[in-house]
Scaffold this motif. Structure first.
Motif, PDB file in Angstrom:
ATOM      1  N   GLN A 171       0.820  -1.211   0.000  1.00 44.85           N
ATOM      2  CA  GLN A 171       0.000   0.000   0.000  1.00 44.85           C
ATOM      3  C   GLN A 171       0.855   1.263   0.000  1.00 44.85           C
ATOM      4  OE1 GLN A 171       0.048  -2.384   2.510  1.00 44.85           O
ATOM      5  NE2 GLN A 171       1.701  -1.183   3.438  1.00 44.85           N
ATOM      6  N   ASP A 172       0.316   2.308  -0.605  1.00 40.50           N
ATOM      7  CA  ASP A 172       0.907   3.644  -0.538  1.00 40.50           C
ATOM      8  C   ASP A 172      -0.210   4.641  -0.305  1.00 40.50           C
ATOM      9  OD1 ASP A 172       3.012   5.691  -0.914  1.00 40.50           O
ATOM     10  OD2 ASP A 172       1.780   6.213  -2.645  1.00 40.50           O
ATOM     11  N   VAL A 173       0.022   5.624   0.551  1.00 46.65           N
ATOM     12  CA  VAL A 173      -0.996   6.626   0.862  1.00 46.65           C
ATOM     13  C   VAL A 173      -0.567   7.971   0.301  1.00 46.65           C
ATOM     14  CG1 VAL A 173      -2.179   7.859   2.713  1.00 46.65           C
ATOM     15  CG2 VAL A 173      -1.772   5.399   2.914  1.00 46.65           C
ATOM     16  N   PHE A 174      -1.508   8.625  -0.371  1.00 49.23           N
ATOM     17  CA  PHE A 174      -1.261   9.918  -1.016  1.00 49.23           C
ATOM     18  C   PHE A 174      -2.392  10.858  -0.632  1.00 49.23           C
ATOM     19  CE2 PHE A 174      -2.700  12.464  -4.704  1.00 49.23           C
ATOM     20  CZ  PHE A 174      -1.606  13.306  -4.861  1.00 49.23           C
ATOM     21  N   ILE A 175      -2.046  12.074  -0.188  1.00 48.96           N
ATOM     22  CA  ILE A 175      -3.045  13.091   0.132  1.00 48.96           C
ATOM     23  C   ILE A 175      -2.982  14.171  -0.935  1.00 48.96           C
ATOM     24  CG2 ILE A 175      -3.858  14.764   1.815  1.00 48.96           C
ATOM     25  CD1 ILE A 175      -2.597  13.099   4.003  1.00 48.96           C
ATOM     26  N   ASP A 176      -4.079  14.373  -1.625  1.00 52.79           N
ATOM     27  CA  ASP A 176      -4.133  15.341  -2.718  1.00 52.79           C
ATOM     28  C   ASP A 176      -4.241  16.762  -2.176  1.00 52.79           C
ATOM     29  OD1 ASP A 176      -4.130  16.235  -5.298  1.00 52.79           O
ATOM     30  OD2 ASP A 176      -5.919  15.140  -5.936  1.00 52.79           O
ATOM     31  N   ASP A 177      -4.120  17.727  -3.084  1.00 56.96           N
ATOM     32  CA  ASP A 177      -4.151  19.136  -2.692  1.00 56.96           C
ATOM     33  C   ASP A 177      -5.465  19.533  -2.035  1.00 56.96           C
ATOM     34  OD1 ASP A 177      -1.629  19.404  -3.814  1.00 56.96           O
ATOM     35  OD2 ASP A 177      -2.402  20.050  -5.757  1.00 56.96           O
ATOM     36  N   ASP A 178      -6.553  18.846  -2.385  1.00 57.01           N
ATOM     37  CA  ASP A 178      -7.855  19.171  -1.798  1.00 57.01           C
ATOM     38  C   ASP A 178      -8.080  18.494  -0.460  1.00 57.01           C
ATOM     39  OD1 ASP A 178      -8.235  16.544  -2.538  1.00 57.01           O
ATOM     40  OD2 ASP A 178      -9.915  16.927  -3.894  1.00 57.01           O
ATOM     41  N   GLY A 179      -7.077  17.761   0.029  1.00 59.48           N
ATOM     42  CA  GLY A 179      -7.175  17.106   1.323  1.00 59.48           C
ATOM     43  C   GLY A 179      -7.677  15.680   1.273  1.00 59.48           C
ATOM     44  N   GLN A 180      -8.138  15.220   0.123  1.00 62.24           N
ATOM     45  CA  GLN A 180      -8.617  13.849   0.025  1.00 62.24           C
ATOM     46  C   GLN A 180      -7.436  12.880   0.050  1.00 62.24           C
ATOM     47  OE1 GLN A 180     -11.873  12.333  -0.145  1.00 62.24           O
ATOM     48  NE2 GLN A 180     -10.456  10.645   0.317  1.00 62.24           N
ATOM     49  N   ALA A 181      -7.520  11.887   0.913  1.00 69.42           N
ATOM     50  CA  ALA A 181      -6.482  10.864   1.022  1.00 69.42           C
ATOM     51  C   ALA A 181      -6.888   9.626   0.223  1.00 69.42           C
ATOM     52  CB  ALA A 181      -6.249  10.499   2.475  1.00 69.42           C
ATOM     53  N   GLY A 186      -1.945  -3.332  -3.973  1.00 70.11           N
ATOM     54  CA  GLY A 186      -2.257  -4.531  -4.731  1.00 70.11           C
ATOM     55  C   GLY A 186      -1.068  -5.360  -5.146  1.00 70.11           C
ATOM     56  N   GLY A 187      -1.237  -6.649  -5.085  1.00 71.31           N
ATOM     57  CA  GLY A 187      -0.309  -7.627  -5.625  1.00 71.31           C
ATOM     58  C   GLY A 187      -1.049  -8.574  -6.538  1.00 71.31           C
ATOM     59  N   TRP A 188      -0.320  -9.591  -7.010  1.00 70.60           N
ATOM     60  CA  TRP A 188      -0.900 -10.577  -7.929  1.00 70.60           C
ATOM     61  C   TRP A 188      -1.359  -9.925  -9.233  1.00 70.60           C
ATOM     62  CZ3 TRP A 188      -4.129 -14.941  -5.146  1.00 70.60           C
ATOM     63  CH2 TRP A 188      -3.317 -15.584  -4.208  1.00 70.60           C
ATOM     64  N   HIS A 189      -0.640  -8.906  -9.675  1.00 70.34           N
ATOM     65  CA  HIS A 189      -0.860  -8.275 -10.985  1.00 70.34           C
ATOM     66  C   HIS A 189      -2.157  -7.465 -11.070  1.00 70.34           C
ATOM     67  CE1 HIS A 189       2.568 -10.560 -12.466  1.00 70.34           C
ATOM     68  NE2 HIS A 189       2.040 -11.620 -11.874  1.00 70.34           N
ATOM     69  N   HIS A 190      -2.671  -7.048  -9.917  1.00 71.37           N
ATOM     70  CA  HIS A 190      -3.851  -6.180  -9.904  1.00 71.37           C
ATOM     71  C   HIS A 190      -3.625  -5.042  -8.917  1.00 71.37           C
ATOM     72  CE1 HIS A 190      -6.587  -8.652 -12.355  1.00 71.37           C
ATOM     73  NE2 HIS A 190      -5.950  -9.676 -11.820  1.00 71.37           N
ATOM     74  N   ALA A 191      -4.071  -3.827  -9.313  1.00 73.00           N
ATOM     75  CA  ALA A 191      -3.933  -2.642  -8.464  1.00 73.00           C
ATOM     76  C   ALA A 191      -5.291  -1.993  -8.248  1.00 73.00           C
ATOM     77  CB  ALA A 191      -2.979  -1.638  -9.100  1.00 73.00           C
ATOM     78  N   ASN A 192      -5.530  -1.568  -7.022  1.00 72.39           N
ATOM     79  CA  ASN A 192      -6.748  -0.842  -6.665  1.00 72.39           C
ATOM     80  C   ASN A 192      -6.398   0.503  -6.051  1.00 72.39           C
ATOM     81  OD1 ASN A 192      -8.545  -2.887  -7.400  1.00 72.39           O
ATOM     82  ND2 ASN A 192      -8.535  -3.812  -5.354  1.00 72.39           N
ATOM     83  N   VAL A 193      -7.352   1.433  -6.109  1.00 75.67           N
ATOM     84  CA  VAL A 193      -7.284   2.659  -5.330  1.00 75.67           C
ATOM     85  C   VAL A 193      -8.544   2.745  -4.487  1.00 75.67           C
ATOM     86  CG1 VAL A 193      -8.280   4.065  -7.205  1.00 75.67           C
ATOM     87  CG2 VAL A 193      -6.981   5.168  -5.377  1.00 75.67           C
ATOM     88  N   VAL A 194      -8.391   3.191  -3.236  1.00 67.29           N
ATOM     89  CA  VAL A 194      -9.523   3.423  -2.350  1.00 67.29           C
ATOM     90  C   VAL A 194      -9.370   4.816  -1.758  1.00 67.29           C
ATOM     91  CG1 VAL A 194      -9.822   0.986  -1.777  1.00 67.29           C
ATOM     92  CG2 VAL A 194      -8.338   2.403  -0.351  1.00 67.29           C
ATOM     93  N   LYS A 195     -10.504   5.365  -1.305  1.00 65.41           N
ATOM     94  CA  LYS A 195     -10.472   6.619  -0.577  1.00 65.41           C
ATOM     95  C   LYS A 195     -10.359   6.335   0.913  1.00 65.41           C
ATOM     96  CE  LYS A 195     -13.044   9.875  -3.495  1.00 65.41           C
ATOM     97  NZ  LYS A 195     -14.230  10.781  -3.542  1.00 65.41           N
TER      98      LYS A 195
END
Length: 500
Positions: A171-181, A186-195
């Motif tokens: 996992q990696d966590v990124f906080i955007d300029d608007d404050g949304q994190a 993902g492993g096994w050749h699949h990637a997801n993004v969640v809020k």
């Protein structure tokens, strides 16, 4: 990791990594000061076997949180490292262990740090689950200080099942300029993004009501990472097998934090002259500048154990259109960190102190880097401190051992008696060339060797005109190092690169 820089001059009062120091800038100060090309004090930049580094800046200090690279069931603890200058690093052991997490047993992987709400959060994967029936996945720990101790924030995994085929790891966590994190994983050749919700311990939903959005780009394997620069979102990942030489880092760009992400190019790959298995990285931006570094793990050339991985960093450069140039893993060491990590000695007595690598007088003591250069340019500062012999550089070295000529390869050195020497070793010594010049005891001289095919040239101080030029193609490639013979000496500002 949180990265939200919007350009090279986004902040007028910031910290600049310059000349080995973090310097406070005034609003009128320029940002064109010197910056590192790589870890100038040598890669690996910390001691020990580590992998999967994520990086954050807390109160002017750089923090690196890696996986402890041990046998599978021994991966139960996480250490951290911090530095004010990216040269001198302080180890913070056991910032999080499985003893702090009721549901975690082993495979404590890929810590991802972030600060919010006055707290320090550390996201991690545990147990390497293979199906939804097993307990494990991605968790979150929290602390009051960057170095912890971190404690389990919710008493269970935050993500405990496979969604869209993605194993809940890396996992990696990124906080955007608007404050949304956001969290990318993902492993096994699949990637997801969640809020992530503002509490940083629960998941939000997207506009369509979904929680897990698949963003898998071409050739994705694992190791998600996100950063933002000049309004563009850069999604990065590792591809290939983590134990193999094909492990590498690729990237995509988008106008949205949720994609679409289409692969543009590889950024980082193995270099058969420097290291293998380079990947699972993070990116850090020096605040207030457009200076960026990629922090990653790699495997030394001579290591075959998959877990023998080390931490390194190099500069990350951008083209005018925002695309990323391929990273060159550079070989440098100015010993400013007071250690000689990455060097292996063969005879003699060696120590790193005062920004130099020092050797006592011995009959042929050597120290080598785990490199394998063929055509090369090799530079170092050499200071003769005592004794009547010589000191200098070894190159294209194989089969090293203890003894004056116990190696196969070449050596170029200087002596206080005013001789420049070049020779070939293969269990015995074959002189190839000599030259005379003034080399007073205690003086420092810049020694350069260029070797292209069978052409070998030795330069001292004057880097335009060789002191010795010969033709010898006996040894074609091998390690680089330093050597003394019947003298004490010190070495500084070592740099090896492919010949231009």
């Amino acid at each position: 990791m949180t990265v939200t820089s919007t350009g090279p001059l986004a902040k007028t009062c910031a910290l600049l990594l310059a000349g080995g120091l973090l310097v406070a800038l005034s609003p009128s100060a320029a940002v064109a000061a010197p910056v590192y090309t790589t870890s100038e004090a040598g890669n690996p930049f910390v001691d020990g076997w580590y992998a999967d580094p994520d990086t954050e800046i807390y109160d002017g200090r750089y923090w690196v949180f890696p996986t402890t690279s041990k046998a599978y069931h021994e991966q139960t603890r996480l250490d951290a490292f911090s530095s004010a200058d990216m040269v001198n690093w302080t180890k913070h052991p056991d910032v999080l262990t499985t003893a702090d997490i009721s549901w975690a047993e082993y495979a404590l992987w890929a810590p991802a740090p972030v600060k919010r709400n006055g707290k320090y959060y550390l996201y991690f994967a545990a147990n390497d689950i293979q199906n939804d029936a097993q307990l494990g996945g991605i968790g979150v720990a929290v602390a009051d200080r960057p170095e912890g101790p971190y404690k389990d924030a919710i008493g269970r995994p935050l993500i405990s099942q496979f969604h869209n085929g993605a194993q809940p790891i890396d996992q990696d966590v990124f906080i955007d300029d608007d404050g949304q994190a956001y969290m990318y994983y993902g492993g096994w050749h699949h990637a997801n993004v969640v809020k992530l919700n503002p509490d940083m311990t629960s998941l939000g939903t997207f506009a369509d009501g979904s929680t897990y959005k698949e963003i898998t780009p071409e050739n994705y394997t694992e190791g998600s990472f996100m950063f933002k620069r000049d309004g563009k979102y850069y999604f990065m990942w590792s591809e290939g097998g983590w134990t193999g030489p094909d492990y590498s880092v690729s990237y995509a760009m988008s106008d949205s934090p949720t994609g679409p992400f289409r692969k543009i190019d590889k950024v980082l790959a193995q270099d058969p002259a420097v290291a293998r298995g380079s990947g699972h990285h993070s990116v850090v931006n020096v605040p207030g500048t457009d200076v960026w570094y990629i922090v990653y793990h790699r495997r030394p050339l001579s290591e075959t154990d998959g877990n023998h991985r080390q931490l390194a960093y190099d500069r990350l450069h951008f083209n005018a259109d925002g695309t990323i140039r391929r990273v060159e893993m550079q070989v440098r060491d100015n010993f400013a960190d007071g250690n000689a990590l990455g060097w292996k000695t063969y005879g003699g007595s060696w120590s790193a102190a005062g920004g130099r690598y020092r050797a006592s007088r011995s009959p042929g003591g050597k120290a080598l880097l785990d490199t394998n250069f063929a055509d090369l340019t090799y530079d170092a500062d050499v200071t003769l401190t005592s004794g009547g012999g010589d000191a200098g550089l070894t190159f294209r070295v194989t089969r090293p051992g203890v003894g004056p000529d116990s190696y196969s390869g070449y050596y170029a050195g200087i002596s206080a008696s005013g001789r420049v020497v070049l020779g070939r070793a293969d269990g015995s010594w074959t002189p190839l060339g000599t030259a005379r010049m003034s080399l007073p005891p205690g003086s420092t001289h810049r020694l350069r060797v260029t070797a292209v095919g069978s052409s070998i040239k030795v330069y001292v101080d004057d880097l335009a005109t060789p002191r010795i030029s010969v033709t010898d193609g006996t040894h074609r490639s091998g390690a680089n190092g330093v050597r003394v013979f019947d003298t004490a000496a010190s070495f500084d500002n070592v740099a090896v690169r492919p010949a231009q």
